[in-house]
Design a protein around this motif. Structure first.
Motif, PDB file in Angstrom:
ATOM      1  N   SER A  90       0.833  -1.218   0.000  1.00  0.00           N
ATOM      2  CA  SER A  90       0.000   0.000   0.000  1.00  0.00           C
ATOM      3  C   SER A  90       0.863   1.261   0.000  1.00  0.00           C
ATOM      4  CB  SER A  90      -0.977   0.006   1.182  1.00  0.00           C
ATOM      5  OG  SER A  90      -0.276  -0.021   2.400  1.00  0.00           O
ATOM      6  N   ASP A  91       1.965   1.270   0.747  1.00  0.00           N
ATOM      7  CA  ASP A  91       2.846   2.446   0.743  1.00  0.00           C
ATOM      8  C   ASP A  91       3.546   2.610  -0.596  1.00  0.00           C
ATOM      9  OD1 ASP A  91       2.206   3.342   3.266  1.00  0.00           O
ATOM     10  OD2 ASP A  91       4.003   2.529   4.238  1.00  0.00           O
ATOM     11  N   VAL A  92       3.910   1.507  -1.244  1.00  0.00           N
ATOM     12  CA  VAL A  92       4.536   1.591  -2.569  1.00  0.00           C
ATOM     13  C   VAL A  92       3.549   2.200  -3.554  1.00  0.00           C
ATOM     14  CG1 VAL A  92       5.479   0.268  -4.516  1.00  0.00           C
ATOM     15  CG2 VAL A  92       6.151  -0.319  -2.184  1.00  0.00           C
ATOM     16  N   ALA A  93       2.331   1.718  -3.562  1.00  0.00           N
ATOM     17  CA  ALA A  93       1.313   2.252  -4.473  1.00  0.00           C
ATOM     18  C   ALA A  93       1.086   3.739  -4.221  1.00  0.00           C
ATOM     19  CB  ALA A  93       0.006   1.477  -4.318  1.00  0.00           C
ATOM     20  N   ARG A  94       0.978   4.119  -2.978  1.00  0.00           N
ATOM     21  CA  ARG A  94       0.750   5.520  -2.624  1.00  0.00           C
ATOM     22  C   ARG A  94       1.939   6.383  -3.035  1.00  0.00           C
ATOM     23  NH1 ARG A  94      -0.094   7.634   3.542  1.00  0.00           N
ATOM     24  NH2 ARG A  94      -0.619   9.790   3.034  1.00  0.00           N
ATOM     25  N   VAL A  99       4.768  10.241  -6.795  1.00  0.00           N
ATOM     26  CA  VAL A  99       5.873  10.500  -7.721  1.00  0.00           C
ATOM     27  C   VAL A  99       5.337  10.781  -9.126  1.00  0.00           C
ATOM     28  CG1 VAL A  99       7.837   9.400  -8.883  1.00  0.00           C
ATOM     29  CG2 VAL A  99       7.606   9.232  -6.402  1.00  0.00           C
ATOM     30  N   ASN A 100       4.404   9.964  -9.596  1.00  0.00           N
ATOM     31  CA  ASN A 100       3.849  10.158 -10.939  1.00  0.00           C
ATOM     32  C   ASN A 100       3.253  11.551 -11.115  1.00  0.00           C
ATOM     33  OD1 ASN A 100       4.518   7.715 -12.179  1.00  0.00           O
ATOM     34  ND2 ASN A 100       2.625   6.719 -11.537  1.00  0.00           N
ATOM     35  N   SER A 101       2.683  12.093 -10.050  1.00  0.00           N
ATOM     36  CA  SER A 101       2.042  13.401 -10.161  1.00  0.00           C
ATOM     37  C   SER A 101       3.048  14.523 -10.409  1.00  0.00           C
ATOM     38  CB  SER A 101       1.214  13.701  -8.907  1.00  0.00           C
ATOM     39  OG  SER A 101       2.059  13.951  -7.801  1.00  0.00           O
ATOM     40  N   THR A 102       4.343  14.254 -10.233  1.00  0.00           N
ATOM     41  CA  THR A 102       5.371  15.285 -10.425  1.00  0.00           C
ATOM     42  C   THR A 102       6.155  15.108 -11.719  1.00  0.00           C
ATOM     43  OG1 THR A 102       7.139  14.067  -9.296  1.00  0.00           O
ATOM     44  CG2 THR A 102       5.676  15.428  -7.917  1.00  0.00           C
ATOM     45  N   LEU A 103       5.920  14.020 -12.434  1.00  0.00           N
ATOM     46  CA  LEU A 103       6.728  13.716 -13.622  1.00  0.00           C
ATOM     47  C   LEU A 103       6.087  14.241 -14.904  1.00  0.00           C
ATOM     48  CD1 LEU A 103       7.643   9.995 -12.818  1.00  0.00           C
ATOM     49  CD2 LEU A 103       9.116  12.013 -12.578  1.00  0.00           C
ATOM     50  N   PRO A 104       6.924  14.616 -15.888  1.00  0.00           N
ATOM     51  CA  PRO A 104       6.359  15.034 -17.178  1.00  0.00           C
ATOM     52  C   PRO A 104       5.732  13.861 -17.938  1.00  0.00           C
ATOM     53  CG  PRO A 104       8.753  15.053 -17.274  1.00  0.00           C
ATOM     54  CD  PRO A 104       8.371  14.754 -15.852  1.00  0.00           C
ATOM     55  N   LEU A 105       6.209  12.650 -17.706  1.00  0.00           N
ATOM     56  CA  LEU A 105       5.616  11.430 -18.259  1.00  0.00           C
ATOM     57  C   LEU A 105       5.314  10.525 -17.086  1.00  0.00           C
ATOM     58  CD1 LEU A 105       8.160  10.463 -21.081  1.00  0.00           C
ATOM     59  CD2 LEU A 105       6.090  11.807 -21.301  1.00  0.00           C
TER      60      LEU A 105
END
Length: 179
Positions: A90-94, A99-105
């Motif tokens: 659950s912590d990995v998924a969160r 992290v994804n929300s900060t990446l250009p892709l």
């Protein structure tokens, strides 16, 4: 892809040819890569090593997604070599979501059934012509994400607490913006 029972011929595979031309362009630009022919089930792939400063290497596999011709779609896939401990799922998924929300892709994914993390990105492209710069840019963004954030993803997979991961991610971001 070929039909069941038919033999695969790389010389008749336009995806293999296009990926080969990309590999040649990349070689001229100093980007190491190679091309693997398809086998009738797995499509032809451009294979690009992603090396970090410590010499650790992940591999990006780039292929045309079968069945997507209008427009053609490239899939970039990097399997990270980190086993996810069950209590960390659950912590990995969160963490990956943050992290994804900060990446250009965006592209970090958690496969719970096989407890692994991958970076996957799909990109519609034009193949007349296929612009190597478009593919190289995507690979550079993926390289940045996988190499710079790989140690944090490994820590998450190993069970590091979410609070510690967020703190470490903040330090990585601060270093990035200080550059």
């Amino acid at each position: 892809m070929t039909s069941p029972g038919a033999s695969y011929d790389a010389t008749q595979d336009p995806a293999y040819e296009l990926l080969g031309l990309l590999a040649e362009e990349f070689a001229e630009g100093g980007i190491p890569s190679s091309v693997l022919p398809g086998d009738g089930e797995v499509p032809a792939q451009l294979v690009v090593p992603l090396e970090d400063e410590a010499g650790r290497t992940s591999t990006a596999h780039v292929c045309f997604l079968p069945g997507h011709e209008q427009p053609p779609v490239l899939q970039y896939l990097v399997v990270l070599p980190h086993e996810v401990v069950p209590e960390a799922v659950s912590d990995v998924a969160r963490f990956l979501h943050m992290v994804n929300s900060t990446l250009p892709l965006t592209g970090f994914e958690l496969g719970e059934s096989v407890a692994t993390v991958v970076f996957r990105y799909n990109q519609a492209v034009s193949v007349h012509p296929l612009d190597p710069g478009v593919v190289a840019w995507s690979l550079s963004m993926i390289h940045h994400a996988v190499v710079r954030l790989g140690p944090l993803v490994a820590a998450a997979c190993g069970g590091t607490s979410y609070a510690e991961l967020v703190s470490a991610f903040g330090r990585v971001q601060a270093e990035l913006f200080a550059e």
